[in-house]
Design an enzyme around this catalytic site. Structure first.
Site, PDB file in Angstrom:
ATOM      1  N   GLU A 151       0.811  -1.217   0.000  1.00  0.00           N
ATOM      2  CA  GLU A 151       0.000   0.000   0.000  1.00  0.00           C
ATOM      3  C   GLU A 151       0.842   1.265   0.000  1.00  0.00           C
ATOM      4  O   GLU A 151       0.486   2.248  -0.648  1.00  0.00           O
ATOM      5  CB  GLU A 151      -0.959   0.017   1.192  1.00  0.00           C
ATOM      6  CG  GLU A 151      -2.055  -1.048   1.137  1.00  0.00           C
ATOM      7  CD  GLU A 151      -2.935  -0.935  -0.095  1.00  0.00           C
ATOM      8  OE1 GLU A 151      -2.986   0.140  -0.717  1.00  0.00           O
ATOM      9  OE2 GLU A 151      -3.573  -1.943  -0.445  1.00  0.00           O
TER      10      GLU A 151
ATOM     11  N   GLY B 119      10.044   7.691  -6.510  1.00  0.00           N
ATOM     12  CA  GLY B 119       9.478   9.009  -6.208  1.00  0.00           C
ATOM     13  C   GLY B 119       8.875   9.109  -4.823  1.00  0.00           C
ATOM     14  O   GLY B 119       8.772   8.122  -4.102  1.00  0.00           O
TER      15      GLY B 119
ATOM     16  N   TYR C 171      -6.531   6.466   3.859  1.00  0.00           N
ATOM     17  CA  TYR C 171      -6.648   5.425   2.839  1.00  0.00           C
ATOM     18  C   TYR C 171      -5.903   4.159   3.259  1.00  0.00           C
ATOM     19  O   TYR C 171      -6.466   3.057   3.291  1.00  0.00           O
ATOM     20  CB  TYR C 171      -6.129   5.888   1.456  1.00  0.00           C
ATOM     21  CG  TYR C 171      -5.911   4.672   0.588  1.00  0.00           C
ATOM     22  CD1 TYR C 171      -7.003   4.025   0.018  1.00  0.00           C
ATOM     23  CD2 TYR C 171      -4.653   4.089   0.469  1.00  0.00           C
ATOM     24  CE1 TYR C 171      -6.846   2.838  -0.680  1.00  0.00           C
ATOM     25  CE2 TYR C 171      -4.489   2.901  -0.215  1.00  0.00           C
ATOM     26  CZ  TYR C 171      -5.580   2.286  -0.788  1.00  0.00           C
ATOM     27  OH  TYR C 171      -5.423   1.112  -1.447  1.00  0.00           O
TER      28      TYR C 171
ATOM     29  N   ASP D 217      -9.864   6.067  -2.389  1.00  0.00           N
ATOM     30  CA  ASP D 217      -8.702   6.460  -3.187  1.00  0.00           C
ATOM     31  C   ASP D 217      -9.197   7.096  -4.479  1.00  0.00           C
ATOM     32  O   ASP D 217     -10.380   7.376  -4.624  1.00  0.00           O
ATOM     33  CB  ASP D 217      -7.829   5.227  -3.474  1.00  0.00           C
ATOM     34  CG  ASP D 217      -8.487   4.300  -4.465  1.00  0.00           C
ATOM     35  OD1 ASP D 217      -9.742   4.322  -4.574  1.00  0.00           O
ATOM     36  OD2 ASP D 217      -7.773   3.548  -5.147  1.00  0.00           O
TER      37      ASP D 217
END
Length: 332
Positions: A16, A60, A99, A117
């Site tokens: 996740e 990232g 989330y 999401d």
DNA sequence: AACGCGGGGAA
DNA sequence: TTCCCAGCGTT
């Protein structure tokens, strides 16, 4: 996907975090490498930070990596490796928001918390015709309430998985498959021809231009790098000594900046060459990068944050993609 | 509430 | 180019 049907909260957590704002195709390879390298939370907690960042390199949003390490160490040490099993404790962990807490709660512990999401925002806004912007706090509250109403309390994990898959496969952002969609007799957006107008997003991000001039300083078999710190992009990643300018600089101007802003003196280098222009597009910045190769006769005496490393050790450090573009092209 | 944070794929 | 992706933390 390897995380589907997974019950180990550690593995769900890793997947996740990797998938935050990241496409499945992009994250999959990273997930597999992470699990192979760190099969349980103690292994991750014990790993040197540099190794973890190297594994994260190119993905990232590097704060995710820092928080991942912090949370692994916290659970490993303070909780004996036992992942918390209530929503409140999970959402309190670093790097875990509503989330991710809902995802872990429902997938690993079968707790009734609805995920919201990008997929869920899109599906609900279209089917119910909700115009509230998904990036406003009002909108977020509204969507979260609706999602929790709709949640199948008996099978929350299954339901959460289903609605996200539906958003990813059928109710896609562009050219959704409305003709074969099971909701096309009820979907507000489809019936009112508003599929492309929903969901609504209000904030436009402006793109800032930046000019990075990197000094590739070599002395014998060594090369200088530094770690990025502070509140800016690529925090904790490595790079070459940097001169940032407010606009384009030509060779002469760059050299002047080198002498003015670094401990390098006029007679310290024996060779100089300039790379071509590189660019990297971030979601909120456009960066022009150029590399100035200076072969040094001697290393500057003055102390600074430069790290002189063996050239063939450069692969041990995690760099932003702007640097990797250069390194791939020009192996040092 | 607003903003900053990466990188890549698709149209 | 523009959008957006299994979002979160800081200010």
């Amino acid at each position: 996907m390897p995380w589907k049907g997974e019950k180990d909260p550690y593995k769900i957590w890793i997947s996740e975090i990797i998938l935050q704002q990241t496409r499945v195709e992009q994250g999959l390879h990273y997930y597999n490498r992470f699990i192979a390298k760190f099969p349980d939370i103690h292994k991750l907690a014990k790993a040197p930070e540099e190794k973890v960042f190297k594994l994260w390199e190119g993905l990232g949003y590097y704060t995710r990596c820092r928080n991942l390490i912090a949370t692994a160490r916290y659970i490993s040490k303070e909780r004996n490796g036992k992942f918390p099993d209530t929503y409140g404790e999970i959402v309190a962990l670093k790097g875990i928001g509503p989330y991710t807490a809902s995802a872990i709660s429902s997938f690993a512990f079968n707790l009734p918390h609805a995920v919201v999401d990008g997929n869920v925002f899109r599906v609900l806004s279209r089917i119910f015709g909700i115009k509230a912007p998904i990036d406003s706090s009002q909108g977020k509250l509204l969507f979260a309430r609706l999602a929790n109403e709709l949640l199948h309390k008996g099978h929350p994990g299954f339901y959460n998985q289903a609605i996200m898959d539906f958003g990813a496969v059928v109710c896609k952002p562009v050219s959704p498959l409305c003709n074969g969609c099971v909701f096309n007799k009820k979907c507000f957006a489809f019936l009112h021809n508003k599929v492309n107008a929903l969901p609504v997003k209000e904030k436009r991000n402006s793109i800032k231009k930046r000019w990075f001039y990197y000094l590739v300083l070599t002395h014998k078999n060594e090369i200088a790098i530094r770690q990025r710190k502070g509140k800016d992009i690529w925090q904790q990643l490595y790079e070459f000594p940097l001169i940032e300018a407010t606009g384009h600089l030509d060779k002469k101007a760059i050299l002047w900046q080198v002498l003015k802003k670094t401990p390098i003196l006029k007679n310290d280098f024996e060779s100089i060459s300039l790379s071509h222009l590189f660019r990297q597009q971030l979601s909120h910045q456009l960066i022009a990068g150029q590399y100035i190769r200076l072969g040094l006769k001697k290393k500057p005496i003055k102390k600074n944050d430069w790290l002189w490393i063996d050239k063939n050790k450069i692969g041990k450090y995690a760099f932003p993609q702007l640097i990797n573009q250069y390194l791939r092209e020009k192996p040092e």
